[in-house]
Scaffold this active site. Structure first.
Site, PDB file in Angstrom:
ATOM      1  N   ASP A  19       0.836  -1.206   0.000  1.00 49.61           N
ATOM      2  CA  ASP A  19       0.000   0.000   0.000  1.00 49.61           C
ATOM      3  C   ASP A  19       0.872   1.258   0.000  1.00 49.61           C
ATOM      4  O   ASP A  19       2.016   1.227   0.460  1.00 49.61           O
ATOM      5  CB  ASP A  19      -0.898  -0.029   1.249  1.00 49.61           C
ATOM      6  CG  ASP A  19      -2.056   0.941   1.128  1.00 49.61           C
ATOM      7  OD1 ASP A  19      -2.314   1.462   0.018  1.00 49.61           O
ATOM      8  OD2 ASP A  19      -2.711   1.195   2.162  1.00 49.61           O
ATOM      9  N   HIS A  36       3.232   3.452  -8.822  1.00 47.26           N
ATOM     10  CA  HIS A  36       3.066   2.032  -9.172  1.00 47.26           C
ATOM     11  C   HIS A  36       4.313   1.503  -9.882  1.00 47.26           C
ATOM     12  O   HIS A  36       4.704   0.354  -9.698  1.00 47.26           O
ATOM     13  CB  HIS A  36       1.836   1.846 -10.063  1.00 47.26           C
ATOM     14  CG  HIS A  36       0.545   2.180  -9.373  1.00 47.26           C
ATOM     15  ND1 HIS A  36       0.286   1.794  -8.073  1.00 47.26           N
ATOM     16  CD2 HIS A  36      -0.551   2.870  -9.779  1.00 47.26           C
ATOM     17  CE1 HIS A  36      -0.920   2.234  -7.721  1.00 47.26           C
ATOM     18  NE2 HIS A  36      -1.440   2.894  -8.740  1.00 47.26           N
ATOM     19  N   LEU A 130      12.199 -19.523  -4.209  1.00 47.43           N
ATOM     20  CA  LEU A 130      10.993 -18.824  -3.734  1.00 47.43           C
ATOM     21  C   LEU A 130       9.830 -18.975  -4.715  1.00 47.43           C
ATOM     22  O   LEU A 130      10.028 -18.892  -5.920  1.00 47.43           O
ATOM     23  CB  LEU A 130      11.320 -17.318  -3.614  1.00 47.43           C
ATOM     24  CG  LEU A 130      10.133 -16.414  -3.268  1.00 47.43           C
ATOM     25  CD1 LEU A 130       9.816 -16.492  -1.784  1.00 47.43           C
ATOM     26  CD2 LEU A 130      10.421 -14.962  -3.669  1.00 47.43           C
TER      27      LEU A 130
HETATM   28  C1  FPP Z   1      -1.654   0.260  -3.477  1.00 48.22           C
HETATM   29  O1  FPP Z   1      -1.261   1.593  -3.446  1.00 48.22           O
HETATM   30  C2  FPP Z   1      -1.092  -0.384  -4.643  1.00 48.22           C
HETATM   31  C3  FPP Z   1      -1.818  -0.980  -5.639  1.00 48.22           C
HETATM   32  C4  FPP Z   1      -3.272  -1.062  -5.645  1.00 48.22           C
HETATM   33  C5  FPP Z   1      -1.143  -1.558  -6.809  1.00 48.22           C
HETATM   34  C6  FPP Z   1       0.041  -2.383  -6.477  1.00 48.22           C
HETATM   35  C7  FPP Z   1       0.703  -2.786  -7.720  1.00 48.22           C
HETATM   36  C8  FPP Z   1       2.022  -2.806  -7.902  1.00 48.22           C
HETATM   37  C9  FPP Z   1       2.991  -2.450  -6.845  1.00 48.22           C
HETATM   38  C10 FPP Z   1       2.621  -3.199  -9.205  1.00 48.22           C
HETATM   39  C11 FPP Z   1       2.044  -4.464  -9.811  1.00 48.22           C
HETATM   40  C12 FPP Z   1       3.024  -5.026 -10.716  1.00 48.22           C
HETATM   41  C13 FPP Z   1       3.148  -6.324 -11.054  1.00 48.22           C
HETATM   42  C14 FPP Z   1       4.329  -6.769 -11.768  1.00 48.22           C
HETATM   43  C15 FPP Z   1       2.132  -7.337 -10.711  1.00 48.22           C
HETATM   44  P1  FPP Z   1      -2.363   2.702  -3.606  1.00 48.22           P
HETATM   45  O2  FPP Z   1      -2.436   3.097  -5.034  1.00 48.22           O
HETATM   46  O3  FPP Z   1      -3.650   2.242  -3.000  1.00 48.22           O
HETATM   47  O4  FPP Z   1      -1.719   3.850  -2.765  1.00 48.22           O
HETATM   48  P2  FPP Z   1      -2.468   4.979  -1.932  1.00 48.22           P
HETATM   49  O5  FPP Z   1      -3.241   4.280  -0.862  1.00 48.22           O
HETATM   50  O6  FPP Z   1      -1.337   5.793  -1.410  1.00 48.22           O
HETATM   51  O7  FPP Z   1      -3.340   5.723  -2.915  1.00 48.22           O
END
Ligand code: FPP
Length: 237
Positions: A19, A36, A130
């Protein structure tokens, strides 16, 4: 100094709610997608460290069934990220003997997103290090309902005995393992429909660090904290 698996009690199965990408980006004056992008780089960093520590399975929450409510351009960027990620890192994942799997209903994603993920799973299926499990279009309640539907179908159609126990039930889920350690980054203290069945006895760690800043040292600190916990599984010692 980095920690070693020889001197630590290493959790077998670790799950992370990644997050804080959006907030991290905003702080730097960047668009959410930049968070992201950096977040995807951290997947590499943390997978390599988890592999070094001999963690067996790392489950990362990349896209929840609720994330479809986000703006279209953010969803479209998130759909492109697996392609970008695997084209950059698949060689390294192979060299490090890391096996990629996924949990969730892939079918809702664009065909090319599905293709790159299935290709990474296929390419790495013989690896024995892993298991890097990407939870994508994953929701725990949905996972439980799908499991119940499949089980009842087998009871009705195949005259399977109606004698389900906890161990049997877990094999109907996308993720059959018990989670030993669940980490959520970026300060929120919620589970957000992630692995509800599997975390029954997990140790929970909520850290202030945003996912794009969550590095090897941050994971090592969580493992050290896990080592300070006294896991009794409901019994007395
Ligand atoms: C949460 O932060 C993050 C997500 C919903 C997306 C997570 C995805 C990735 C890290 C990359 C995925 C890549 C691959 C290779 C599968 P948020 O956007 O909710 O953050 P915020 O709460 O600060 O808005």
């Amino acid at each position: 100094m980095s920690i070693s698996h020889e001197r630590m009690n290493i959790p077998e199965t670790v799950a992370i709610i990644m997050d804080g990408n959006g907030r991290w980006a905003k702080k730097q004056g960047l668009p959410r997608t930049a968070g992201h992008k950096k977040g995807a780089d951290q997947i590499r960093t943390i997978a390599l460290e988890a592999n070094r520590l001999h963690i067996k399975k790392l489950i990362l929450y990349a896209f929840s069934t609720e994330n479809w409510k986000r703006p279209e351009e953010e969803i479209s960027y998130l759909c492109k990220l697996p392609g970008i990620f695997f084209s950059r890192f698949i060689k390294e994942l192979m060299e490090k003997n890391i096996r990629v799997t996924f949990a969730g209903e892939l079918e809702r994603f664009p065909k090319d997103t599905q293709k790159v993920i299935r290709k990474a799973v296929d390419q790495t299926k013989g690896n024995t290090g892993l298991e890097l499990c990407i939870a994508i279009n994953y929701g725990s309640r949905r996972e439980i309902i799908l499991a119940i539907q499949e089980y009842t179908r087998q009871v009705v159609e195949q005259e399977r005995a109606n004698d389900l126990n906890e161990e049997d039930f877990s094999h109907y889920l996308f993720v059959p393992e018990n989670v030993d350690l669940l980490i959520r980054t970026s300060g929120e203290e919620r589970i957000s429909n992630f692995l509800l069945w599997q975390i029954a006895y997990a140790e929970l760690i909520f850290t202030q660090t945003a996912w794009p800043d969550f590095d090897e040292k941050a994971l090592d600190e969580c493992i050290q904290e896990y080592n300070r916990r006294d896991r009794r599984f409901g019994a007395v010692k």
